[in-house]
Design an enzyme around this catalytic site. Structure first.
Site, short mmCIF file in Angstrom:
data_model
loop_
_atom_site.label_atom_id
_atom_site.label_comp_id
_atom_site.label_asym_id
_atom_site.label_seq_id
_atom_site.Cartn_x
_atom_site.Cartn_y
_atom_site.Cartn_z
N LEU A 1 124.18 -2.98 161.19
CA LEU A 1 124.74 -2.03 162.14
C LEU A 1 124.55 -0.62 161.61
O LEU A 1 125.08 -0.28 160.54
CB LEU A 1 126.23 -2.28 162.36
N GLY B 1 128.80 2.18 159.45
CA GLY B 1 127.59 1.54 158.94
C GLY B 1 127.91 0.28 158.15
O GLY B 1 128.71 0.31 157.24
N SER B 2 127.28 -0.84 158.48
CA SER B 2 127.68 -2.09 157.85
C SER B 2 126.71 -3.22 158.20
O SER B 2 125.64 -2.99 158.74
CB SER B 2 129.09 -2.46 158.33
N ARG B 3 127.15 -4.45 157.89
CA ARG B 3 126.36 -5.64 158.20
C ARG B 3 127.29 -6.81 158.48
O ARG B 3 128.39 -6.89 157.91
CB ARG B 3 125.46 -5.96 157.00
#
Length: 225
Positions: free
Chosen positions: A106, A194-196
């Site tokens: 993301l 911001g990430s996953r």
């Protein structure tokens, strides 16, 4: 996606997690713009810009999951960066048999609400403090700050979902607890800036997505059970 749909997505109301950021940004903006001193007015402009960014980042559009119980849905918006056979996280106690893991990255431009991939019961949650490497790196699944969930389906099979903080993301939010019963597409968390998100499929279940594919949380089909 049509132009009207794009506008609806951008103008979606923000999630409640945005409240402290919106209040802080608005306060700085109003106070800064209320003074004639140039540096303070510039700070006020920055506050207004930050508020606008948070309205966009924390947007929470409505999603309509497919009306079928035999599907695994995407847990996040973003781009698939990895589809691989791996061993599930040990903390989730899902065994040692390799299963398919679908990783979705993301960016700060994506919707950051996390959604349940299927209906079931949350039977395990394990939080791990860690580093803040770029979430697109494969090693982020083992070294970064992360929150792991095990979702047990009505037939007894398990799906793993992992929220992973990234280079900018410094705060993982999880809205569910062990023992909660959830529906497919239901909001369960959020990762700031911001990430996953990783989804571990049950043994024998094959993914229906490929690397590079764009995902829509709560709507895109990852696999068929």
């Amino acid at each position: 996606m049509s132009l009207i749909q794009s506008f609806k997505l951008v103008l979606s109301p923000p999630h409640r997690a945005a409240t402290p950021f919106l209040l802080a940004g608005s306060l700085v903006g109003l106070l800064g713009r209320a003074t004639p001193w140039r540096p303070t007015r510039l700070l006020g402009n920055a506050g207004i810009a930050f508020t606008a960014f948070c309205l966009y980042f924390f947007r929470d559009p409505k999603r309509v999951p497919p009306p079928r119980a035999d599907l695994v849905l995407a847990s996040a918006d973003g781009r698939v960066t990895s589809v691989a056979l791996v061993t599930p996280p040990a903390a989730l106690e899902m065994g040692h048999t390799p299963v398919w893991r679908v990783s979705t990255f993301l960016s700060v431009l994506n919707v950051h609400i996390n959604r349940m991939p299927a209906a079931g019961e949350v039977t395990k949650i394990a939080y791990h403090a860690g580093k803040f490497l770029n979430a697109s790196f494969d090693k982020a699944s083992e070294h970064n700050e992360r929150n792991e969930l095990r979702l047990t389906l009505p037939d007894g099979r398990n799906i793993g979902v992992v929220q992973i903080a990234g280079l900018i993301a410094r705060r993982i939010l999880c809205f569910v607890e062990e023992g909660d019963r959830v529906e497919a597409g239901e909001r369960f968390g959020l990762i700031r800036f911001g990430s996953r998100t990783d989804v571990y499929l049950p043994p024998g279940v094959e993914p229906l997505v490929v690397e590079g594919q764009t995902m829509v949380g709560g709507e895109t089909v990852l696999a068929k059970l």
